[in-house]
Enzyme design. Structure first.
Site, mmCIF file in Angstrom:
data_model
loop_
_atom_site.group_PDB
_atom_site.id
_atom_site.type_symbol
_atom_site.label_atom_id
_atom_site.label_comp_id
_atom_site.label_asym_id
_atom_site.label_seq_id
_atom_site.Cartn_x
_atom_site.Cartn_y
_atom_site.Cartn_z
ATOM 1 N N ARG A 132 1.024 -1.678 -0.188
ATOM 2 C CA ARG A 132 0.158 0.108 -0.081
ATOM 3 C C ARG A 132 1.202 1.133 -0.127
ATOM 4 O O ARG A 132 0.562 2.186 -0.980
ATOM 5 C CB ARG A 132 -1.096 -0.024 1.584
ATOM 6 C CG ARG A 132 -2.100 -0.031 0.886
ATOM 7 C CD ARG A 132 -2.553 -1.135 2.336
ATOM 8 N NE ARG A 132 -1.949 -2.041 3.013
ATOM 9 C CZ ARG A 132 -2.339 -3.653 2.821
ATOM 10 N NH1 ARG A 132 -2.788 -4.064 1.916
ATOM 11 N NH2 ARG A 132 -0.541 -4.319 2.991
ATOM 12 N N THR A 133 2.054 0.994 0.498
ATOM 13 C CA THR A 133 2.548 2.779 1.180
ATOM 14 C C THR A 133 3.109 3.091 -0.526
ATOM 15 O O THR A 133 3.410 4.360 -0.712
ATOM 16 C CB THR A 133 3.295 2.766 2.227
ATOM 17 O OG1 THR A 133 3.121 2.287 3.047
ATOM 18 C CG2 THR A 133 4.075 4.113 2.283
ATOM 19 N N LYS A 186 25.352 -3.658 -1.025
ATOM 20 C CA LYS A 186 26.746 -3.892 -1.599
ATOM 21 C C LYS A 186 27.964 -2.660 -0.347
ATOM 22 O O LYS A 186 28.653 -3.104 0.138
ATOM 23 C CB LYS A 186 27.412 -2.952 -2.664
ATOM 24 C CG LYS A 186 27.005 -3.486 -3.813
ATOM 25 C CD LYS A 186 27.334 -2.633 -5.076
ATOM 26 C CE LYS A 186 26.318 -3.116 -6.165
ATOM 27 N NZ LYS A 186 27.236 -1.903 -7.876
ATOM 28 N N ARG A 240 11.408 4.132 3.548
ATOM 29 C CA ARG A 240 11.258 2.314 4.482
ATOM 30 C C ARG A 240 12.075 2.154 4.465
ATOM 31 O O ARG A 240 12.950 1.033 3.686
ATOM 32 C CB ARG A 240 9.914 1.699 3.679
ATOM 33 C CG ARG A 240 9.921 0.381 4.926
ATOM 34 C CD ARG A 240 8.352 -0.129 4.767
ATOM 35 N NE ARG A 240 7.729 0.286 5.144
ATOM 36 C CZ ARG A 240 6.093 0.277 4.739
ATOM 37 N NH1 ARG A 240 6.146 -1.097 4.274
ATOM 38 N NH2 ARG A 240 5.550 1.146 4.886
ATOM 39 N N HIS A 256 5.522 5.718 11.813
ATOM 40 C CA HIS A 256 5.186 5.916 10.009
ATOM 41 C C HIS A 256 3.888 6.645 10.198
ATOM 42 O O HIS A 256 2.710 6.610 9.674
ATOM 43 C CB HIS A 256 4.581 4.213 10.305
ATOM 44 C CG HIS A 256 4.172 3.528 8.927
ATOM 45 N ND1 HIS A 256 4.525 4.646 7.959
ATOM 46 C CD2 HIS A 256 3.542 2.916 8.710
ATOM 47 C CE1 HIS A 256 3.462 4.010 6.347
ATOM 48 N NE2 HIS A 256 3.678 2.721 6.409
#
Ligand code: NCD
Length: 305
Positions: free
Chosen positions: A51-52, A80, A101, A129
């Protein structure tokens, strides 16, 4: 330049304006069809998302902008060994705004400190959030016509649930909200969240879902956050601690609103979806429009914003 890292980064007035703007956009989406023409949004997702990420991307595309990014740490140079600080310095050269995120608490703050473009925290570990909170506030406002004087229940994983931490913090800014926290003992809300604002202390109550559901105006259900557990046995023992069923809803007010940030695992029985009080899909839909309003606000020059 503004970032959105914490739910309290915006004032009550600014949040109110964003909600109003999102409602205007729903009513007349063509008015913003060119609002981000020539602008680029970078989506940096070091953790899974449906969703986000997709609502941010859809929001940007619907305003005439472009999207670049990656979905999965293994697809970026983090694999890396690159640091967040270096990644964001690069992204600042390629995009006008970014959404990040990351599994580590505080990662978005590190990004913001090293960024020359606005950073939106789309979840930093089990911490915050805030763009989900804007979605939640918009949904509550559309259903209750207010963000104060509400009894709000939070149920499930209140320890690791970043959506819970952010929404709780945001709702403590509005007068006369009461909170009922329902969770297994091991998954209680951390003190740093519920003692952060002294206004919240007087009105926090703990209980069993069946005993307290009848007092609630809003019930915010959450999944047990498997990815934050150190061992699978604890997750398995706790994962089905609370399951919202039709029978439990029989004890609730007729105008209760059941919210959930989604994804749902087992904590809301599918039969509940048919109940008029289930508002979580409507909540997910609002996510796109409030994020359109958010992107528009953060891209505006400081003088206009
Ligand atoms: C939440 C998250 O990522 O914290 N999902 C979302 O953004 N809607 C909730 C969760 O994963 O449980």
């Amino acid at each position: 330049m503004r970032h959105l890292l914490d739910p309290t980064d915006f004032s009550i007035n600014e949040t109110g304006e964003l909600i109003r703007r999102a409602e205007e956009i729903i009513a007349n989406p063509s008015a913003v069809a060119d609002a981000c023409r020539g602008k680029i949004l970078a989506t940096l997702f070091f953790e899974p998302s449906t969703r986000t990420r997709l609502s941010f991307e859809s929001a940007m595309i619907s305003m005439g902008g472009h999207v670049i990014g990656f979905a999965g740490a293994e697809l970026s140079s983090a694999a890396k060994g690159e640091s967040v600080a270096d990644t964001i310095r690069m992204v600042s050269c390629y995009a006008d705004i970014c959404v990040m995120r990351h599994p580590k608490e505080g990662a978005a703050l590190v990004a913001a400190k090293n960024s020359s473009i606005p950073v939106i925290n789309a979840g930093d570990g089990g911490h915050q959030h805030p763009s989900q909170t804007l979605t939640d506030l918009m949904t509550i406002h559309s259903l209750k016509k207010r963000l104060n004087g509400l009894t709000v229940g939070f149920c499930g994983d209140l320890k690791f649930g970043r959506t819970v931490h952010s929404l709780f913090r945001a709702l403590t800014l509005y007068p006369d909200n009461r909170f009922i926290l329902v969770s297994p003992r091991e998954l209680q809300m951390p003190e740093y969240v519920y003692r952060a604002d002294s206004r919240a202390i007087a009105c926090v109550e703990f209980g069993n879902l069946e005993d307290v559901i009848g007092k609630m105006d809003i019930l915010y259900m959450t999944r047990v956050q498997r990815e934050r557990f150190f061992n699978e046995a604890d997750y398995v023992r706790l994962k089905d601690s609370y399951i919202l069923t039709k029978e439990k809803l029989d004890h609730a007010k007729p105008d209760l609103a059941v919210l959930h940030p989604l994804p749902r695992v087992n904590e809301i029985a599918v039969e509940v979806d048919k109940d008029d009080r289930a508002k979580y899909f409507e909540q997910a839909r609002n996510g796109k429009f409030i994020r359109m309003a958010l992107i528009e606000k953060l891209l505006k020059p400081e003088t206009e914003a």
